[in-house]
Design an enzyme around this catalytic site. Structure first.
Site, PDB file in Angstrom:
ATOM      1  N   GLY A  87       0.970  -0.882   0.004  1.00 18.55           N
ATOM      2  CA  GLY A  87       0.111  -0.049  -0.110  1.00 18.55           C
ATOM      3  C   GLY A  87       0.903   1.301   0.113  1.00 18.55           C
ATOM      4  N   ILE A 124       2.477   2.911   2.674  1.00 16.64           N
ATOM      5  CA  ILE A 124       3.727   2.672   3.297  1.00 16.64           C
ATOM      6  C   ILE A 124       4.743   1.505   2.746  1.00 16.64           C
ATOM      7  CG2 ILE A 124       4.772   2.118   5.489  1.00 16.64           C
ATOM      8  CD1 ILE A 124       2.300   3.090   6.787  1.00 16.64           C
ATOM      9  N   THR A 139       3.250  -8.698  -1.777  1.00 16.41           N
ATOM     10  CA  THR A 139       2.069  -9.267  -1.839  1.00 16.41           C
ATOM     11  C   THR A 139       1.147  -7.910  -1.918  1.00 16.41           C
ATOM     12  OG1 THR A 139       1.658  -9.089   0.472  1.00 16.41           O
ATOM     13  CG2 THR A 139       2.757 -11.106  -0.543  1.00 16.41           C
ATOM     14  N   ARG A 162       1.183  -3.847  13.116  1.00 19.60           N
ATOM     15  CA  ARG A 162       0.599  -4.192  14.343  1.00 19.60           C
ATOM     16  C   ARG A 162       0.795  -5.301  14.875  1.00 19.60           C
ATOM     17  NH1 ARG A 162      -0.493   0.360  14.576  1.00 19.60           N
ATOM     18  NH2 ARG A 162      -2.652   1.439  14.404  1.00 19.60           N
ATOM     19  N   GLU A 171       0.800  -3.755  23.960  1.00 16.97           N
ATOM     20  CA  GLU A 171       1.589  -2.651  24.083  1.00 16.97           C
ATOM     21  C   GLU A 171       1.089  -1.892  25.549  1.00 16.97           C
ATOM     22  OE1 GLU A 171       1.774  -0.303  20.607  1.00 16.97           O
ATOM     23  OE2 GLU A 171       2.360  -2.039  19.577  1.00 16.97           O
ATOM     24  N   HIS A 215       6.838   1.463  19.284  1.00 16.34           N
ATOM     25  CA  HIS A 215       5.805   1.982  18.507  1.00 16.34           C
ATOM     26  C   HIS A 215       6.335   3.442  18.018  1.00 16.34           C
ATOM     27  CE1 HIS A 215       1.372   1.188  17.220  1.00 16.34           C
ATOM     28  NE2 HIS A 215       2.130   2.143  16.617  1.00 16.34           N
TER      29      HIS A 215
HETATM   30  C1  DGY Z   1      -0.814   4.608  12.869  1.00 13.28           C
HETATM   31  O1  DGY Z   1      -1.002   5.534  12.406  1.00 13.28           O
HETATM   32  O2  DGY Z   1      -1.766   3.752  13.049  1.00 13.28           O
HETATM   33  C2  DGY Z   1       0.348   4.293  13.827  1.00 13.28           C
HETATM   34  O3  DGY Z   1       0.408   2.968  14.486  1.00 13.28           O
HETATM   35  C3  DGY Z   1       0.268   5.399  14.871  1.00 13.28           C
HETATM   36  O4  DGY Z   1       1.507   5.886  15.342  1.00 13.28           O
END
Ligand code: DGY
Length: 299
Positions: free
Chosen positions: A140, A142, A160, A218, A246, A264
């Protein structure tokens, strides 16, 4: 519009909220009929205590802890902050890939402990980065930003993606094939019912010996117990920015040298966090004016 915000989020835009109260959701005990806007960072919303709510503005792109269906039933707008944190998260994923592969944190601990004697630490010879194969799970926004960085490191990129798409960023693979083929694997899918536990024990076993797995998405996307077992065995390495519970981190990981742990930090650049605040505030102001929100999530 009265806005309740779980934190004072960084950046000048936050000050544009004229009537904002900063309060943790855990402190809400009685209904608050005055509150119309809520800012959370992927936290469950106590809808019963907020009868006049019009918008839940999530500070972050991932909103897996927000019950979007329940919000939709009450005709509440839910927004997130896509796009503005892609570079920050891709940078961190790359930092973890390099740090994990090249023993950066392990070396730092070694030096600080005064253990750098007269000889080099020959036991730490790493596999080289250039020329190796990077598997991006989820191409996507990122994931694509990671793929663009990979070019500069002479990496061969596999990815993928749900739909079949041809792109010059790399070669598309089925997930199992990618895991078996890549030297470095980085996860960039959102947490959904379909991706929860996506990288389970069977799939972890597909990773090549010495492979590096990076997770800035995640914790729940990976079977964390199975991952801990693989890491304790020493067969693979990992760079982990996210965890199932977390801020708790599985205790077994703390003593391991083959894992790099960060708290995170994916979106934690000043620029990204301030842009996230800007988007949150713009969404709130749009709803206050009666305009469509800028970045609603699909309900
Ligand atoms: C998000 O944007 O979902 C990140 O985990 C927040 O830092």
């Amino acid at each position: 519009m009265k806005v309740l915000s779980t934190r004072a989020y960084p950046g000048p835009a936050f000050a544009e909220l004229e009537d904002v109260e900063v309060r943790a959701l855990a402190e809400l005990e009685t209904p608050r009929p005055d509150v119309e806007g809520l800012v959370v960072a992927n936290e469950p919303v106590p809808l019963g205590l907020l009868p006049a709510l019009r918008i839940v503005a999530n500070y972050g792109v991932g909103y897996d802890r927000i019950d979007v269906a329940a919000c939709a039933q009450r005709a509440l707008v839910v927004t997130n902050t896509p796009g503005v944190l892609d570079d920050a998260t891709a940078d961190l994923a790359f930092a973890l890939l390099l740090a994990t592969r090249r023993h950066v944190v392990q070396g730092d601990r070694f030096v600080r402990a005064g253990r750098w004697g007269s000889s080099w630490a020959d036991g730490w010879l790493a596999e080289k980065v250039a020329g190796s194969t990077l598997g991006i799970v989820g191409l996507g926004r990122i994931g694509s930003a990671v793929a663009r960085r990979a070019r500069g490191f002479d990496l061969r990129v596999l990815y993928t993606r749900r739909r079949r798409v041809e792109t010059e960023l790399g070669e598309q693979r089925e997930l199992d094939d990618l895991l078996a083929e890549a030297d470095l694997v980085t996860l960039h899918v959102p947490l959904t019912p379909e991706t929860r536990g996506l990288i389970d024990a069977r799939r972890l076993a597909l990773l090549r010996d010495g492979a590096c797995l990076v997770n800035t998405a995640r914790g729940e996307i990976v079977d964390e117990e199975a991952l801990v077992r693989e890491l304790v065995s020493g067969r693979i390495r990992a760079g982990l920015d996210v965890f199932v519970d977390e801020p708790s981190v599985p205790g077994e990981l703390l003593g391991l040298e083959n894992v790099v742990l960060t708290p995170h930090l994916g979106s934690a650049t000043r620029q990204a966090r301030e842009a996230m605040t800007r988007l949150v505030v713009d969404n709130l102001l749009a709803v206050e004016r009666g305009d469509p929100p800028l970045t609603p999530v699909a309900g």
